[in-house]
Design a protein around this motif. Structure first.
Motif, PDB file in Angstrom:
ATOM      1  N   SER A 284       0.834  -1.198   0.000  1.00  0.00           N
ATOM      2  CA  SER A 284       0.000   0.000   0.000  1.00  0.00           C
ATOM      3  C   SER A 284       0.867   1.246   0.000  1.00  0.00           C
ATOM      4  N   HIS A 285       0.355   2.275  -0.613  1.00  0.00           N
ATOM      5  CA  HIS A 285       1.034   3.576  -0.692  1.00  0.00           C
ATOM      6  C   HIS A 285      -0.012   4.654  -0.442  1.00  0.00           C
ATOM      7  N   THR A 286       0.244   5.498   0.608  1.00  0.00           N
ATOM      8  CA  THR A 286      -0.744   6.522   0.971  1.00  0.00           C
ATOM      9  C   THR A 286      -0.076   7.893   1.083  1.00  0.00           C
ATOM     10  N   TRP A 287      -0.904   8.901   0.833  1.00  0.00           N
ATOM     11  CA  TRP A 287      -0.475  10.300   1.010  1.00  0.00           C
ATOM     12  C   TRP A 287      -1.504  10.986   1.919  1.00  0.00           C
ATOM     13  N   ASP A 288      -1.000  11.720   2.932  1.00  0.00           N
ATOM     14  CA  ASP A 288      -1.947  12.440   3.795  1.00  0.00           C
ATOM     15  C   ASP A 288      -1.286  13.707   4.339  1.00  0.00           C
ATOM     16  N   LYS A 289      -2.114  14.663   4.718  1.00  0.00           N
ATOM     17  CA  LYS A 289      -1.623  15.904   5.321  1.00  0.00           C
ATOM     18  C   LYS A 289      -2.735  16.573   6.111  1.00  0.00           C
ATOM     19  N   TYR A 290      -2.285  17.297   7.161  1.00  0.00           N
ATOM     20  CA  TYR A 290      -3.207  18.143   7.914  1.00  0.00           C
ATOM     21  C   TYR A 290      -3.236  19.513   7.266  1.00  0.00           C
ATOM     22  N   ASN A 291      -4.200  20.304   7.664  1.00  0.00           N
ATOM     23  CA  ASN A 291      -4.379  21.586   6.972  1.00  0.00           C
ATOM     24  C   ASN A 291      -3.229  22.562   7.222  1.00  0.00           C
ATOM     25  N   TYR A 292      -2.491  22.344   8.318  1.00  0.00           N
ATOM     26  CA  TYR A 292      -1.377  23.266   8.589  1.00  0.00           C
ATOM     27  C   TYR A 292      -0.111  22.851   7.854  1.00  0.00           C
ATOM     28  N   GLN A 293      -0.130  21.681   7.165  1.00  0.00           N
ATOM     29  CA  GLN A 293       1.047  21.233   6.437  1.00  0.00           C
ATOM     30  C   GLN A 293       1.023  21.757   5.002  1.00  0.00           C
ATOM     31  N   GLU A 294       2.209  22.045   4.494  1.00  0.00           N
ATOM     32  CA  GLU A 294       2.325  22.553   3.133  1.00  0.00           C
ATOM     33  C   GLU A 294       2.214  21.432   2.092  1.00  0.00           C
ATOM     34  N   GLU A 295       2.826  20.299   2.369  1.00  0.00           N
ATOM     35  CA  GLU A 295       2.883  19.205   1.404  1.00  0.00           C
ATOM     36  C   GLU A 295       2.359  17.919   2.042  1.00  0.00           C
ATOM     37  N   TYR A 296       1.990  16.997   1.153  1.00  0.00           N
ATOM     38  CA  TYR A 296       1.524  15.696   1.599  1.00  0.00           C
ATOM     39  C   TYR A 296       2.715  14.843   2.051  1.00  0.00           C
ATOM     40  N   GLU A 297       2.498  14.079   3.047  1.00  0.00           N
ATOM     41  CA  GLU A 297       3.473  13.089   3.472  1.00  0.00           C
ATOM     42  C   GLU A 297       3.027  11.718   2.965  1.00  0.00           C
TER      43      GLU A 297
END
Length: 441
Positions: A284-297
């Motif tokens: 599996s490969h996922t991308w996520d971020k919170y609203n205060y983050q600039e880029e997806y992790e």
């Protein structure tokens, strides 16, 4: 009476002038085209074939994509929302052979559906041939009865004239009148049987009742009849063995039983595989971020998952035992079906041989009866024989005609049943096998 009879014949003839003529091959085509059970069976076959593809897809890797949006109230770790998306791929490596064997079971089910369709098709052909033969047979019986009645009426006129001149007793005249009335009743009954058989055939073919059937002549089958009569006992045994060998390979009922046994064997293996560990690979490969983050992790995960069945174990044991008994049951059923096909094929060949001998004997008897009647009728006109002697010959002639008709159509039915036992639609299969041994002799 005569005028009414000829009027009926004239009306029927006029109707038939505009009617459609149907041959046996055309009747088969209509039956195969319009039979609802056969159409339903064809769709069952198509569904079973698609089910095979569905089972085959279970052996391929599966891909799944996800996306999510989460809003936090109150805030979570100073975040108002979270967004994520990704995909995952999973591939079963080993599941006790269940996936592969499941695919093979679906393939067996498709073969069973194909054999069931063939079986329904052969049954439809045999059914339409039987109904076709019934119409022609009843038609011949009716023609014989009409001819017999006409002859009886003519002889009755002669008897009445002789009674008037005093050369015939009252008892003899009453005897002829009684027999003539009995023949009228017989003709009425045969007309009814003939009409019913025509309606039955029309309903089966989904056509109108104003049709004409193409006749099936004795001469067309004379070659088969002659060869069947002249076969030696050794050749008959060899022909039966050849037919049994063909039926063992192509009879749809045996194919259904064979594939059922194969399917139960695979089910038995699946139930045994339930005791084995299963192994699956997942990535599996996922991308996520919170609203205060600039880029997806992003994150990746590769997993090899193994599982071993422990409890409850009783369900696997009972499933294994059930599958074992189902396998034994299907084995016995296969052997029983094979024995039935051997016996049915052997009986069909003997019925065909008997019918061929019967129709030849009946034809000879008919020729003798016809010649005898012509002589006795002439002698009756010349007041050389009694009424009883003429009536005996009339009965003999009618019986001979009916026996020939019955024997001939029994031959055609026996041939049709044999082809059905062989699982074949080839009209020339039987004669081609017989020719091989007939040429050797």
């Amino acid at each position: 009476m005569k005028s009414t009879f000829f009027l009926v014949i004239l009306v029927i003839a006029v109707c038939f002038l505009t009617a459609e003529t149907i041959s046996l091959s055309e009747a088969r085509e209509l039956a195969l085209k319009n039979n609802l059970d056969l159409l339903a069976s064809s769709h069952s076959l198509k569904a079973a074939r698609w089910d095979v593809w569905n089972a085959a897809s279970g052996m391929l890797p599966s891909l799944k994509m996800d996306a999510s949006y989460t809003e936090f109230k109150p805030d979570f770790m100073n975040a108002d929302e979270q967004r994520s998306f990704g995909y995952s791929i999973s591939q079963p490596i080993f599941n006790g052979g269940g996936i592969w064997l499941g695919y093979r079971i679906k393939n067996d089910l498709a073969k069973i559906a194909s054999a069931s369709f063939t079986n329904r098709k052969l049954a439809t052909i045999a059914n339409i041939e039987s109904k076709y033969f019934n119409v022609l047979e009843n038609q011949d019986f009716l023609v014989t009865a009409r001819t017999d009645l006409q002859s009886s009426e003519l002889n009755l006129e002669i008897a009445e004239a002789r009674y008037e001149t005093g050369t015939l007793s009252r008892a003899d005249l009453l005897q002829m009148q009684s027999l003539n009335a009995s023949k009228e009743v017989t003709m009425i009954q045969l007309e009814n049987f003939y009409k019913i058989s025509r309606i039955d055939l029309a309903n089966f073919l989904q056509i109108e009742t104003d049709y004409i059937l193409e006749d099936i002549t004795f001469d067309y089958h004379a070659d088969l009849i002659e060869k069947l009569q002249n076969l030696s006992p050794g050749s008959v045994d060899n022909i039966i063995n050849d037919f049994i060998e063909i039926g063992s390979e192509t009879n749809p009922n045996l194919l259904i039983s064979e594939h059922s046994k194969s399917m139960n064997s695979k089910s038995h293996l699946i139930s045994a595989g339930n005791f084995l560990p299963s192994l699956n690979l997942s990535y599996s490969h996922t991308w996520d971020k919170y609203n205060y983050q600039e880029e997806y992790e992003d994150s990746e995960r590769l997993m090899l998952i193994a599982s071993v069945p422990l409890f409850p174990i009783i369900d696997n044991v009972s499933a294994f035992s059930k599958a074992r008994h189902e396998l034994k049951k299907s084995t016995y059923e296969y052997n029983s079906t094979l024995d039935g096909i051997k016996l049915g094929t052997q009986s069909s060949v003997y019925n065909l041989l008997t019918a061929a001998k019967s129709v030849s004997a009946a034809k000879i008897a008919l020729n003798y009866a016809r010649e005898t009647y012509q002589q006795m009728e002439e002698r009756f006109k010349n007041n050389l024989i009694s009424t009883s002697e003429l009536l005996d010959v009339e009965v003999l002639l009618t019986s001979s005609k009916n026996q020939f008709t019955r024997s001939f159509f029994d031959l055609l039915r026996a041939r049709s049943v044999l082809l059905q036992n062989l699982g074949s639609e080839d009209d020339y299969l039987i004669i081609s096998i017989i020719d091989e041994y007939f040429e050797e002799e």
